[in-house]
Design an enzyme around this catalytic site. Sequence first.
Site, PDB file in Angstrom:
ATOM      1  N   LYS A  70       0.868  -1.187  -0.139  1.00  0.00           N
ATOM      2  CA  LYS A  70      -0.025  -0.082   0.046  1.00  0.00           C
ATOM      3  C   LYS A  70       0.870   1.203  -0.008  1.00  0.00           C
ATOM      4  O   LYS A  70       2.185   1.040   0.328  1.00  0.00           O
ATOM      5  CB  LYS A  70      -0.894  -0.018   1.319  1.00  0.00           C
ATOM      6  CG  LYS A  70      -0.365   0.152   2.579  1.00  0.00           C
ATOM      7  CD  LYS A  70       0.062   1.485   2.918  1.00  0.00           C
ATOM      8  CE  LYS A  70       0.748   1.427   4.694  1.00  0.00           C
ATOM      9  NZ  LYS A  70       1.415   2.815   4.882  1.00  0.00           N
ATOM     10  N   PRO A 127       9.795  -4.140  -0.272  1.00  0.00           N
ATOM     11  CA  PRO A 127      11.115  -4.068   0.145  1.00  0.00           C
ATOM     12  C   PRO A 127      10.383  -4.135   1.667  1.00  0.00           C
ATOM     13  O   PRO A 127       9.424  -3.696   2.355  1.00  0.00           O
ATOM     14  CB  PRO A 127      11.469  -2.577  -0.051  1.00  0.00           C
ATOM     15  CG  PRO A 127      10.924  -2.227  -1.459  1.00  0.00           C
ATOM     16  CD  PRO A 127       9.657  -3.307  -1.579  1.00  0.00           C
ATOM     17  N   GLY A 140      10.597  -3.185   5.790  1.00  0.00           N
ATOM     18  CA  GLY A 140      10.697  -1.775   6.728  1.00  0.00           C
ATOM     19  C   GLY A 140      10.517  -0.744   5.674  1.00  0.00           C
ATOM     20  O   GLY A 140      11.130   0.196   5.820  1.00  0.00           O
ATOM     21  N   ALA A 141       9.662  -0.742   4.833  1.00  0.00           N
ATOM     22  CA  ALA A 141       9.635   0.488   3.860  1.00  0.00           C
ATOM     23  C   ALA A 141       8.354   1.300   4.111  1.00  0.00           C
ATOM     24  O   ALA A 141       8.073   2.253   3.178  1.00  0.00           O
ATOM     25  CB  ALA A 141       9.368  -0.140   2.269  1.00  0.00           C
ATOM     26  N   MET A 184       5.296   0.351   3.555  1.00  0.00           N
ATOM     27  CA  MET A 184       4.116   0.153   2.287  1.00  0.00           C
ATOM     28  C   MET A 184       3.610  -1.493   2.978  1.00  0.00           C
ATOM     29  O   MET A 184       2.696  -2.021   2.289  1.00  0.00           O
ATOM     30  CB  MET A 184       5.073  -0.364   1.141  1.00  0.00           C
ATOM     31  CG  MET A 184       5.463   0.996   0.461  1.00  0.00           C
ATOM     32  SD  MET A 184       5.865   0.590  -1.352  1.00  0.00           S
ATOM     33  CE  MET A 184       7.391  -0.283  -1.346  1.00  0.00           C
ATOM     34  N   ALA A 185       3.462  -1.512   4.304  1.00  0.00           N
ATOM     35  CA  ALA A 185       2.559  -2.633   4.821  1.00  0.00           C
ATOM     36  C   ALA A 185       3.026  -4.030   4.272  1.00  0.00           C
ATOM     37  O   ALA A 185       2.153  -4.858   4.252  1.00  0.00           O
ATOM     38  CB  ALA A 185       1.339  -2.224   4.759  1.00  0.00           C
ATOM     39  N   SER A 219       2.057  -6.778   7.024  1.00  0.00           N
ATOM     40  CA  SER A 219       0.701  -6.563   7.243  1.00  0.00           C
ATOM     41  C   SER A 219      -0.116  -7.364   6.241  1.00  0.00           C
ATOM     42  O   SER A 219      -0.895  -7.972   6.108  1.00  0.00           O
ATOM     43  CB  SER A 219       0.142  -5.373   7.361  1.00  0.00           C
ATOM     44  OG  SER A 219       0.494  -4.666   8.563  1.00  0.00           O
ATOM     45  N   SER A 220       0.473  -7.018   5.007  1.00  0.00           N
ATOM     46  CA  SER A 220      -0.124  -7.773   3.926  1.00  0.00           C
ATOM     47  C   SER A 220       0.112  -9.241   3.593  1.00  0.00           C
ATOM     48  O   SER A 220      -0.747 -10.006   3.261  1.00  0.00           O
ATOM     49  CB  SER A 220       0.259  -7.174   2.516  1.00  0.00           C
ATOM     50  OG  SER A 220       1.586  -7.604   2.087  1.00  0.00           O
ATOM     51  N   ASP A 255      -3.088  -1.989  10.121  1.00  0.00           N
ATOM     52  CA  ASP A 255      -3.030  -2.122   8.640  1.00  0.00           C
ATOM     53  C   ASP A 255      -3.482  -3.298   7.804  1.00  0.00           C
ATOM     54  O   ASP A 255      -3.894  -3.511   6.813  1.00  0.00           O
ATOM     55  CB  ASP A 255      -1.532  -1.984   7.914  1.00  0.00           C
ATOM     56  CG  ASP A 255      -1.092  -0.500   8.073  1.00  0.00           C
ATOM     57  OD1 ASP A 255      -1.748   0.414   8.243  1.00  0.00           O
ATOM     58  OD2 ASP A 255       0.202  -0.261   8.018  1.00  0.00           O
TER      59      ASP A 255
END
EC number: 2.7.1.148
Length: 292
Positions: A10, A94, A96-97, A99-100, A103-104, A136
């Site tokens: 995300k 990536p 620790g970006a 961008m979840a 969580s995804s 998230d």
Amino acid sequence: MGIKLKSKAKINLSIDVLGKMEDGYHNVEMVMQTIGLHDILTIEENLSGEITIKSDTSNIPCDERNIAYKAARLMKEFIGTDRGAHIYIQKRIPVGAGMAGGSSNAAAVLTGLNRIWKAGLSENDLMDMGVKLGADVPFCIKGGTMLAQGIGEKLTPIKKSCDFWVVVCKPNFSISTVEVYKNLDISEISERPDTNKVIEYIENGDIKSLAGSMVNVLEQVSEKRYSVISHIKEKMMHQKALGSIMTGSGPTVFGIFKNFDDAHKAEAKLKSLWDQTYLTKTEDEGVEVYEG
């Protein structure tokens, strides 16, 4: 029995922090968007009854610390089964970006095990379960374009009129979300997003106005510490991005582009400077089952 799923990243088209709650969490207002960049999870039943994790990268833990493991354990306990699962994670998002990615992965595990174990849970059931793992996770299960409020768990769908090209670029380090929020002085936030306007532009398909109205208040913490974030944003704009901000607490930066050609050229230029650069597009679905 096995299943393969895409667990999608995300980006945040805006982030506002409205205050701090008594429990220490922050009250946020964010517009979240699923993009096509994804990990691939293969989930197979483990007849031993154990939960095991493997991955093609050493950048994530493959034990009970992994949120995918926690998701499998939560599902196992929730439905009261003695069945097990083997989970293989091919990382493309990536680590620790902002961008979840984790969580995804958890969202994909809940979705996949619901099918494999024939639990019969609805999407809303899975989202209610997911919030126990992280704010998230419910969004990553549902996907698309959402207004997220509270700690990020209160989701309201936004009707997006059109998709657009996105280039994401992560410098070679990670940022602690906890540290960013700890160092955020809400009284010093100088620029906030007009969330209603952001939503209006999305609904009207006005990508240019959307790109120009994106604001992430967490940038004032992360940019102060890491000047490369500002540098990447400048590079994005020099490469014809309509707008560029940091996603989440960073350090990843993304730019929105009018067409594929501009986005493709920007990806090539930024990739020559930062390896973890990707060209992708907005999507309307979170977890996608594509085999099994």
